[in-house]
Design an enzyme around this catalytic site. Structure first.
Site, mmCIF file in Angstrom:
data_model
loop_
_atom_site.group_PDB
_atom_site.id
_atom_site.type_symbol
_atom_site.label_atom_id
_atom_site.label_comp_id
_atom_site.label_asym_id
_atom_site.label_seq_id
_atom_site.Cartn_x
_atom_site.Cartn_y
_atom_site.Cartn_z
ATOM 1 N N CYS A 196 0.870 -1.313 0.146
ATOM 2 C CA CYS A 196 -0.106 0.135 0.016
ATOM 3 C C CYS A 196 0.874 1.152 0.130
ATOM 4 C CB CYS A 196 -0.856 -0.042 1.047
ATOM 5 S SG CYS A 196 -2.231 -1.225 1.200
ATOM 6 N N HIS A 234 -1.129 5.868 2.609
ATOM 7 C CA HIS A 234 -1.275 4.570 3.267
ATOM 8 C C HIS A 234 -1.947 4.884 4.840
ATOM 9 C CE1 HIS A 234 -1.074 0.656 4.659
ATOM 10 N NE2 HIS A 234 0.146 0.908 5.395
#
Length: 510
Positions: free
Chosen positions: A80, A142
């Site tokens: 991510c 993220h």
């Protein structure tokens, strides 16, 4: 009778028209808005792509009909944090050195983790600098449902953000009542801190559909579409599902009765000719406890849940003043494994990990309803949006514009996609995966190679890196390997963007 000189008259009329046009310039076309949708952990199971048997995603189908479907798009890194930083800056991990997830941040610590990113202009900020109102909500940079305050978002890159830009989603996601594994007859060792069951699937009960999760983010985005403003809008919407834990309300589980759930195509001993991804223990726990179908059910339910949110956004766009003059881009940060190659989640370089949904609609430009299989890396989106909006492309961008493929899906691209990752056992040196229109080539930092013919072997069951018939293919793809990739960067432990609750030196990578 004197006949009029029509030739002189025509020339005079033309001259008058030219002078009139010079005196009264035609108003410039209104800049396009941008609806920028990020979906977390969404793989190619959706129906416009390879499709998993029985998957129900009518709104992704609807989006495919009104955009160009990039069927061979790949993330820049299969995790991510690095994928999203690369996407939002246009800077590939091989330039920045950001290959892995890094935790314990409260702000854009990536500026201190990589010299290449210190002065990088975030995509939303670039649009803001050129006259746009830039707003965001949900997971763009993220963050996780269970890590409040741990985010590498850059608040300075937005005019406004839904809630706290450095804690954008944790309050949105309630947890169900969980039965301890010991009481459910499951063995110890569930991945990701088993007691919390973050790696799991369960029905959210007693929660109204409108009161949690991505529905709230979509509600906010719909309000933004209809709000009065005096500038074009860059609207970023980050949808968190189908990220784990797969916990949504009953109606989405009901779409997938457990007896009808199909497991992914898989091969026993598939890793015999492949590089270990180091997460086989996850698969062992799943299979030992007969949880594969249940977890697949949760993932598919979460996909249909987020498909519904995409549909709500499309409905709202069509009913808003933005209709007809809005670029729409939808992407996922990486692919996802549900047991393929004994892997779960991501953190690998096989196509199932790296391939992502990508749809782009550009009013008056994109050949909507078509698909292109030309290789794409997500870092190509930043320059694409710049070109579509008539903005300059910053020098920091490593990608190349996809506008030629929007106009002509058959237009070739001169290089394969590139996904890079650092496996913990290889130290600071990255491994790389490349795809052209047919083959997938992986070169690991320790020298191991994998090569798959995706036309004849779409599941990557047979590694043909040693096949003499494909020596030329391997050599050609290997020629695109980065020559001097940046070494892996760890957490910047002296950065002011470290989360206060994390003691200095506690930064983690994953």
């Amino acid at each position: 009778m004197i006949r009029p000189n029509f030739r002189v008259f025509a020339h005079a009329s033309l001259a008058a028209a030219i002078l009139s046009a010079i005196a009264t310039p035609t108003p410039a076309a209104e800049p396009p808005n941008v609806l920028f949708i990020a979906v977390d952990d969404l793989n190619d199971y959706i129906s416009p792509l390879d499709s998993h048997p029985g998957v129900i995603t009518p709104n992704f189908e609807r989006l495919a009909k009104r955009s160009v479907n990039f069927t061979n798009a790949h993330c820049a890194a299969p995790a991510c944090h690095p994928s999203r930083v690369a996407m939002m800056t246009g800077v590939h991990p091989t330039t920045s050195g950001i290959y892995r997830n890094l935790f314990g941040a409260h702000g854009p610590r990536w500026r201190h983790e990589s010299p290449a990113l210190e002065n990088a202009v975030v995509l939303s900020q670039h649009f803001r600098d050129h006259g746009y109102r830039a707003v965001g909500g949900g997971k763009i940079f993220h963050t996780l449902q269970w890590t409040p305050g741990d985010s590498q978002n850059d608040p300075e890159a937005w005019d406004d953000y839904r809630g706290d830009p450095l804690d954008p989603i944790s309050a949105d996601w309630p947890r169900p009542e969980l039965i301890p594994d010991s009481e459910a007859g499951l063995t110890p060792g569930r991945p990701l801190n088993g007691n919390s069951q973050l790696f799991g699937a369960a029905v959210l009960k007693g929660v109204a559909e409108e009161a949690y999760g991505d529905h709230l983010t979509a509600d906010w985005a719909i309000e933004q579409m209809n709000a009065e403003r005096d500038r074009p809008l860059f609207l970023a919407v980050g949808l968190f599902r189908p990220h784990i834990p797969w916990e949504v309300t009953q109606q989405w589980f009901d779409l997938y009765p457990i007896e009808d759930v199909k497991l992914p195509e898989h091969l026993k001993n598939d890793l015999d000719d492949a590089h270990s991804h180091g997460r086989e223990s996850w698969h062992k726990w799943v299979t030992d406890n007969q949880q594969w179908a249940h977890l697949m059910q949760g993932y598919l339910a979460s996909i249909s849940y987020v498909d519904n949110q995409v549909g709500r956004l499309l409905d709202a766009l069509d009913a808003s003043p933005m209709k007809g003059n809005t670029i729409v881009v939808l992407w996922s940060d990486h692919g996802f494994h549900i047991g393929e190659k004994e892997n779960w989640e991501k953190f690998a370089l096989w196509e199932q990990t790296t391939r992502v949904p990508l749809f782009i609609h550009a009013p008056g430009i994109s050949l909507d309803g078509s698909a292109t299989h030309q290789p794409v890396t997500l870092t190509d989106i930043y320059p694409t949006l710049c070109e579509l909006a008539g903005l300059p492309i910053p020098e920091q961008c490593d990608g190349t514009s996809l506008v030629p493929q929007l106009k002509d899906p058959k237009a070739p691209r001169g290089q394969p996609s590139l996904t890079s990752f650092v496996f913990k056992r290889t130290g600071l040196t990255p491994s790389h995966g490349l795809s052209d229109t047919r083959y997938r080539y992986i070169h690991y930092a320790d020298g191991f190679e994998e090569l798959y013919d995706l036309d004849t072997d779409p599941n990557e069951f047979t590694n043909r890196a040693s096949d003499p018939e494909l020596t030329g293919v391997k050599k050609r793809l290997a020629s695109f390997l980065p020559k001097s990739p940046a070494p892996n960067r760890g957490p910047a432990l002296d950065s002011p963007y470290n989360r206060k609750s994390d003691k200095k030196g506690k930064g983690k990578s994953k």
